[in-house]
Scaffold this motif. Structure first.
Motif, short mmCIF file in Angstrom:
data_model
loop_
_atom_site.label_atom_id
_atom_site.label_comp_id
_atom_site.label_asym_id
_atom_site.label_seq_id
_atom_site.Cartn_x
_atom_site.Cartn_y
_atom_site.Cartn_z
N SER A 125 -2.48 46.11 44.40
CA SER A 125 -1.82 45.49 43.25
C SER A 125 -0.42 46.05 43.11
O SER A 125 -0.22 47.27 43.17
N MET A 141 -5.17 34.14 40.76
CA MET A 141 -3.94 33.73 41.43
C MET A 141 -3.81 32.20 41.41
O MET A 141 -2.73 31.65 41.17
N THR A 221 3.72 36.09 32.77
CA THR A 221 4.21 35.39 33.95
C THR A 221 5.33 34.43 33.57
O THR A 221 5.17 33.66 32.62
N SER A 306 2.57 37.09 41.09
CA SER A 306 1.43 37.27 42.01
C SER A 306 0.59 36.00 42.05
O SER A 306 -0.57 35.97 41.62
N PHE A 311 2.45 35.56 47.01
CA PHE A 311 1.70 36.51 47.83
C PHE A 311 2.07 36.35 49.30
O PHE A 311 2.23 37.33 50.02
N SER A 314 6.19 37.19 49.76
CA SER A 314 6.68 38.51 49.37
C SER A 314 6.68 39.48 50.55
O SER A 314 5.65 39.68 51.21
N LEU A 317 3.99 42.35 50.85
CA LEU A 317 2.59 42.04 51.11
C LEU A 317 2.37 41.41 52.47
O LEU A 317 1.34 40.80 52.73
#
Length: 356
Positions: A125, A141, A221, A306, A311, A314, A317
């Motif tokens: 996380s 998500m 968010t 996220s 995801f 990025s 990740l």
């Protein structure tokens, strides 16, 4: 039935290809996949360390070099953290990066084994750095992404239809809209996102109070930035398609006849033309949805959200074990929209052909 079976096979083939491509990074190696180097204290020896690590062998006692089972170097580095007397454990760098199809095949095999056992990978996380199972976090998500993706896509369709109709009714306004459309076609989505973020920053600075959330903070968010990005980029594509389709229909004989009978241009557009360009609208929606998904991924990455797209894009990740599972989940979302559009075409579009 054969058509449905063919589409199911195509969907499965697409998922398999995504699985292979999402793991392609594992084909590029910069470290030895079967060696580790440990730094030990004076109270122990490399031989004793090797005895506590089943499957390992001493390669060079002086440099602390150990061989481990192929592909398990990171696992063994994790195991060394619990052994007393070890100061440090590292991977062994290669002289230069290589492409290793053996390691690529090994990583695919290990992931398939994990999938069969219900393990779809983990990631850390970005907020508390704890390891999270992707299967448990995936619904959150998906929900987070859908909160702005679906409204943004619906707004894009509504705006593009409205603007295309307005541009066809009023020619001067239509020329202005076409010029704006030509400008927006070449506008990168990330440029739009950065402009909105800068606008929010300067507005907050001059007004003296918070105006717009530009990055994800905890459970808060950003909504407006990905929402506007998703709404704008696809609407440009849909608008251009509808403008061409409406111009084509306006030159048809039935439009000339309707105008000759006294119907206004607006009445002809609303009652006749829009019904006949429905096939063009449904044909462009899959492409527009794909563009919306791509824009969503960029917006989520820039805003630090996220979600499914953030995801994948990025950089923080990119090496997680759950990457392929997230990529396939996003592909399933795209497929669901494509199936929905196909059902709409089947229900509302009348196919005609010559009788032999």
């Amino acid at each position: 039935m054969s058509s449905i079976f063919r589409w199911i096979l195509l969907g499965l083939f697409t998922l398999v290809c995504i699985f292979f491509l999402s793991n392609i990074r594992n084909a590029f190696l910069s470290t030895q996949p079967d060696q580790i180097r440990v730094a030990i204290g004076p109270d122990t020896s490399i031989q004793k360390i090797s005895e506590q690590l089943p499957g390992s062998q001493v390669l060079n006692e002086k440099t602390g070099l150990l061989s481990v089972p192929y592909g398990k170097s990171w696992d063994y580095i994790g195991k060394t953290l619990s052994i007393k007397g070890i100061f440090r454990a590292n991977t062994v760098p290669l002289e230069h990066p290589i492409i290793s199809w053996r390691y690529y095949g090994y990583s695919l095999k290990e992931q398939v084994k994990g999938f069969a056992q219900g393990d779809f990978g983990k990631f850390r996380s970005p907020f508390n750095r704890k390891e999270v199972a992707v299967l448990g976090e995936l619904p959150n998500m998906l929900l987070r992404t859908c909160t702005y993706f679906i409204p943004g896509l619906l707004l894009a369709i509504a705006l593009s239809v409205l603007f295309a109709m307005t541009a066809s009714m009023f020619r001067r306004l239509g020329a202005l809209m076409d010029g704006t459309h030509a400008l927006l076609v070449g506008l990168p989505d990330f440029f739009l996102i950065v402009l909105i973020q800068l606008g929010a920053v300067y507005a907050t600075k001059y007004l003296g109070h918070f105006v717009l959330l530009i990055v994800q903070v905890g459970d808060k968010t950003p909504f407006l930035i990905p929402f506007l990005t998703i709404a704008l980029i696809p609407s440009v594509t849909i608008y251009g398609t509808l403008r061409i389709a409406i111009a084509r229909e306006l030159g048809q004989d039935y439009v000339v006849t309707a105008l000759a009978k006294g119907l206004t241009r607006r009445e002809v557009l609303v009652s006749h033309v829009m019904r006949n360009v429905m096939a063009d609208l449904l044909a462009i929606l899959p492409k527009a949805t794909t563009l919306a998904l791509a824009s969503m991924a960029v917006a989520e990455a820039i805003c630090g959200i996220s979600g499914l797209g953030g995801f994948i894009v990025s950089p923080a990740l990119q090496s997680v074990s759950s990457m392929s599972a997230i990529c396939m989940a996003l592909a399933l979302v795209a497929m669901a929209f494509h199936v929905f559009y196909a059902l709409l075409r089947k229900k509302f579009i009348v196919r005609t052909g010559e009788v032999v």
